[in-house]
Design a protein around this motif. Structure first.
Motif, PDB file in Angstrom:
ATOM      1  N   GLY A 165       0.799  -1.224   0.000  1.00  0.00           N
ATOM      2  CA  GLY A 165       0.000   0.000   0.000  1.00  0.00           C
ATOM      3  C   GLY A 165       0.827   1.267   0.000  1.00  0.00           C
ATOM      4  O   GLY A 165       0.333   2.351  -0.319  1.00  0.00           O
ATOM      5  N   THR A 170       1.588   7.196  -2.022  1.00  0.00           N
ATOM      6  CA  THR A 170       1.456   7.214  -0.564  1.00  0.00           C
ATOM      7  C   THR A 170       2.716   7.761   0.089  1.00  0.00           C
ATOM      8  O   THR A 170       2.650   8.528   1.059  1.00  0.00           O
ATOM      9  N   TYR A 205       3.653  -3.475  -5.099  1.00  0.00           N
ATOM     10  CA  TYR A 205       2.520  -2.765  -5.690  1.00  0.00           C
ATOM     11  C   TYR A 205       2.573  -2.874  -7.214  1.00  0.00           C
ATOM     12  O   TYR A 205       1.575  -3.211  -7.865  1.00  0.00           O
ATOM     13  N   GLU A 244      -3.039   5.190   2.583  1.00  0.00           N
ATOM     14  CA  GLU A 244      -2.653   3.796   2.393  1.00  0.00           C
ATOM     15  C   GLU A 244      -3.883   2.887   2.447  1.00  0.00           C
ATOM     16  O   GLU A 244      -3.999   1.939   1.662  1.00  0.00           O
ATOM     17  N   THR A 247      -5.657   2.748  -0.802  1.00  0.00           N
ATOM     18  CA  THR A 247      -4.941   1.884  -1.746  1.00  0.00           C
ATOM     19  C   THR A 247      -5.186   0.413  -1.438  1.00  0.00           C
ATOM     20  O   THR A 247      -5.406  -0.401  -2.346  1.00  0.00           O
ATOM     21  N   GLU A 250      -8.440  -0.743  -2.805  1.00  0.00           N
ATOM     22  CA  GLU A 250      -8.376  -0.986  -4.248  1.00  0.00           C
ATOM     23  C   GLU A 250      -7.723  -2.338  -4.542  1.00  0.00           C
ATOM     24  O   GLU A 250      -8.182  -3.107  -5.401  1.00  0.00           O
TER      25      GLU A 250
END
Length: 435
Positions: A165, A170, A205, A244, A247, A250
């Protein structure tokens, strides 16, 4: 019918042996369990290569589960001692063991756990990469980070904390909104430093789909790590933490698209008045995925007693939707915990989890308490010891200060309200001082 993961099976309407075990443990119908799993609200972390596991379910609709962190460090590398902690934790009822080893033969210990331990096993691959490759952080490649994830999956790990995240976006938010204690997550600080030194995107990520493929193959549950968890109450609920979490929400949806089970890691330090709101934010942003919290620790000033500060926060968090408590020991912030620290941390977390289950109104959650109250009313000490969360300590405390009369304790003696009420209601004479 074939299935790849427990979530995939639930979505196909396939009842797995693991689901049957969990349904029986929880006293829930298999249909209801499968529905919650299909929605991502309940998970059964259970790697296909972990043969010795006794499956457990994690989710707000189930009993609150406890994780025990342990593992070697550069200063303390005794694998036998760490396995003693594992054995003690399992005997005391911990549902999960998280191996955070950061020195020595980490793979030997990890494989020992997945070969022999019935609890769920979790790891943080990013720690192991630094140990395994034995080279400067900046020289570890993206491919090498991913290879460690694959190795842990092959070794039978049931869930892995992946700090995916904290991407460049971020990290930028963090740098623009500086904190009192910066980033206190070990994994988060490692990947942030790697990103800063290399100028590259977080590989976990950037290559999240590859990680999902690994997890799907072995049915590893993703524990989406909170690199930006607050390290003091002054940093709680700040922009970095929430950024974070957005994210992670998602990424949760992307994982579910591949039938990969997910839980979300939550805050560390947080004042009491923010915990309930944080649970609601998590449920909203992360679509009801199970929430795994460290504490939360509700004050920063109690080193040596942080098992208590964490139990207070854990009870409030679980009452409001968290489903998995990471224990905190009295050694938190001070040193690697020893066997006694592990015991104290587990007991504190079990108290928090049970208190939350009662508050949530889970069917049968308070039956244990009713049994204890009945034994107290009868002054049945042996039954009280049997029912106690820590029978050994309860028995030892009573033995250390024996009363004059066995049906009392050394605090009240003849003034014992329970004994005197039993007698007076049975029509007996109560004189107290003359007895």
């Amino acid at each position: 019918m074939a299935y790849t993961t427990q979530m995939d099976a639930a979505r196909q309407g396939i009842l797995t042996p693991e689901m049957e075990v969990v349904a029986k443990k929880e006293g829930i119908s298999t249909d209801r369990l499968m529905q919650l799993m299909a929605e991502g609200k309940v998970i059964i972390p259970c790697n296909k290569n972990h043969r010795s596991i006794s499956p457990s379910g994690i989710g707000a609709a189930l009993t609150t589960k406890i994780n025990v962190n342990l593992g070697t460090s550069r200063d303390l590398t005794d694998l036998d001692m760490e396995y003693q902690k594992v054995h003690s934790a399992v005997e005391m009822g911990a549902e999960a063991i998280m191996d955070l080893s950061s020195y020595g033969d980490t793979r030997k210990f990890r494989r020992m756990l997945t070969e022999k331990c019935p609890a769920m096993i979790g790891t943080v691959p990013i720690y192991d990469a630094v140990v395994y490759y034995h080279k400067p952080l900046v020289q570890i490649t993206t491919e090498e980070w991913l290879d460690i994830v694959r190795m842990h999956a092959e070794d039978g790990v049931d869930f892995m904390t992946i700090h995916c995240g904290i991407n460049k976006e971020t990290a930028g938010k963090f740098k623009r909104n500086r904190r009192l204690t910066n980033i206190v997550s070990r994994g988060g600080s490692i990947i942030f430093a790697w990103m800063e030194m290399t100028g590259k995107e977080n590989p976990f990520y950037e290559h999240f789909d590859e990680i999902l493929d690994i997890c799907r193959k072995y049915d590893v549950t993703l524990s989406l790590g909170d690199a930006c968890r607050p390290g003091c109450i002054a940093d709680a609920s700040d922009a970095s933490q929430i950024e974070e979490l957005i994210t992670l929400g998602e990424l949760t949806k992307r994982a579910w698209e591949k039938d990969v089970q997910v839980m979300i890691e939550g805050p560390g330090h947080m004042p009491l008045n923010q915990i309930a709101a944080n649970m609601e934010i998590q449920k909203t942003l992360c679509h009801g995925a199970p929430f795994y919290v460290l504490g939360p620790i509700v004050t920063d000033v109690a080193p040596g007693y942080d098992h208590i500060t964490a139990a207070i926060g854990g009870a409030v968090a679980a009452m409001n939707g968290a489903s998995f408590l990471c224990y905190v020991t009295p050694a938190e912030h001070l040193r690697l915990p020893d066997l006694e620290d592990v015991k104290e941390g587990i007991i504190a977390s079990k108290i928090a989890a049970h208190a939350a289950d009662i508050a949530k109104g889970l069917p049968g959650a308070d039956s244990w308490d009713r049994e204890m109250s009945t034994a107290r009313k009868k002054l049945d000490w042996e039954q009280m010891f049997t029912l106690a969360m820590d029978p050994e300590k309860a028995r030892r405390y009573r033995a250390s200060s024996r009363p004059e009369k066995e049906d009392t304790c050394s605090m009240c003696g003849n003034f014992c309200a329970v004994r005197n009420m039993n007698r007076i209601l049975d029509g007996e004479i109560v004189s107290i001082f003359d007895e």
